[in-house]
Scaffold this active site. Sequence first.
Site, PDB file in Angstrom:
ATOM      1  N   GLY A 190       0.963  -1.130   0.021  1.00 59.18           N
ATOM      2  CA  GLY A 190       0.065  -0.090  -0.046  1.00 59.18           C
ATOM      3  C   GLY A 190       0.944   1.201   0.107  1.00 59.18           C
ATOM      4  CB  CYS A 191       0.331   4.728  -1.317  1.00 60.83           C
ATOM      5  SG  CYS A 191      -1.350   4.895  -0.717  1.00 60.83           S
ATOM      6  CE1 TYR A 192      -1.948   8.278   3.232  1.00 59.25           C
ATOM      7  CE2 TYR A 192      -3.521   6.468   2.918  1.00 59.25           C
ATOM      8  CZ  TYR A 192      -3.298   7.857   2.950  1.00 59.25           C
ATOM      9  OH  TYR A 192      -4.386   8.632   2.822  1.00 59.25           O
ATOM     10  CB  THR A 196       5.445   2.214   0.656  1.00 66.01           C
ATOM     11  OG1 THR A 196       4.758   1.219  -0.219  1.00 66.01           O
ATOM     12  CG2 THR A 196       6.710   2.596   0.046  1.00 66.01           C
TER      13      THR A 196
END
Length: 310
Positions: A116-118, A120
Amino acid sequence: MAPKIFIDGEHGTTGLQIRTRMAGRRDVELLSIPEAERRNAALREDMLNSADIAILCLPDDASKEAVQMVSANNNVRVIDTSTAFRVNPGWAYGFAEMDGAQADRIKAARFVANPGCYPTGAIGLIRPLRAAGILPDGYPVTVNAVSGYTGGGKQMIAQMENPDHPDAITAPHFLYGLPLTHKHVPEMTVHGLLDRAPIFSPSVGKFAQGMIVQVPLHLDDLAEGATMESIHAALVAHYAGQDIVSVVPLAESKGLARVNAVELEGKDTMKLFVFGTPGASQVNLVALLDNLGKGASGAAVQNMDLMLAS
Ligand SMILES: NC(=O)C1=CN([C@@H]2O[C@H](COP(=O)(O)OP(=O)(O)OC[C@H]3O[C@@H](n4cnc5c(N)ncnc54)[C@H](OP(=O)(O)O)[C@@H]3O)[C@@H](O)[C@H]2O)C=CC1
Ligand SMILES: CC(=O)N[C@@H](CCC(=O)OP(=O)(O)O)C(=O)O
């Protein structure tokens, strides 16, 4: 023969950005279905089973269905960008820089869960400090973040960009995830090597692509002797030898008055900062990335390249 790649969900936000990154590549053959047929299950099943690597850019339930469609076909390897398999031990977690052996795990895997972006950003900051023994058991970690609105996919893009949308969002910046049960918390906990779930407070700003993830820490509650400098040194040591995740030198970050959420828009890299005042008792760890770069599509292409190199 060039390996065949099929992006299931190629007409969505993450899928389109993967396609853009692959445009002009001659070393892979891209299988594609017309946008109007994107939900044609029979056609998708056929394409999925014709691919050497299938990249799933779908909601969780559709990803699970797609994995079922190829489960009996060992010739197909899968990169899934959804949340569905990120803490599944049968899947390699697709964050190559998170420890020294992860790139090899991704290279060898049949199933890779794109982070997921967050997570990462959060795992990128937390995991090296857990591995180095600086962040002790039981520490009450908090993660505060702001994302570009493309993080919410086609639906949120329409809500933010079209004032006539029935659920148009007019706020220039809003908090969400208010019940503190965001779907990224398990992933941050497992791959951040945390023994206690972090409090995660996400938000969205009125910009398309970019992300800031913050993890503030009290030095007095870390391992004895932890300083701003020792934390920075641990991050530098962890990320030595690769060029995707960089740790901004303290001499540089001391001179900064602000961090711009869109600085890495369009880039597939991530920058980490350690902010604070030398000799004081607090630091703020900050990760800067593009939610669709290292946070999604860029990471998926990086993982595909690792798998193709195996
Ligand atoms: N956007 C981001 O920054 C990030 C996204 N992700 C993850 O990537 C995945 C895709 O997200 P995103 O690209 O943002 O979402 P979008 O909504 O922009 O795109 C999803 C695509 O999948 C299609 N789709 C939905 N359901 C099905 C189905 N049952 N069968 C076939 N196609 C289907 C949609 O078609 P239709 O138009 O008909 O709905 C759309 O084209 C999600 O799991 C998301 O959580 C991960 C990290 C960051
Ligand atoms: C702004 C926004 O809505 N962001 C998404 C997360 C985007 C992302 O990382 O997708 P995954 O959930 O697949 O990891 C959210 O909070 O649900």
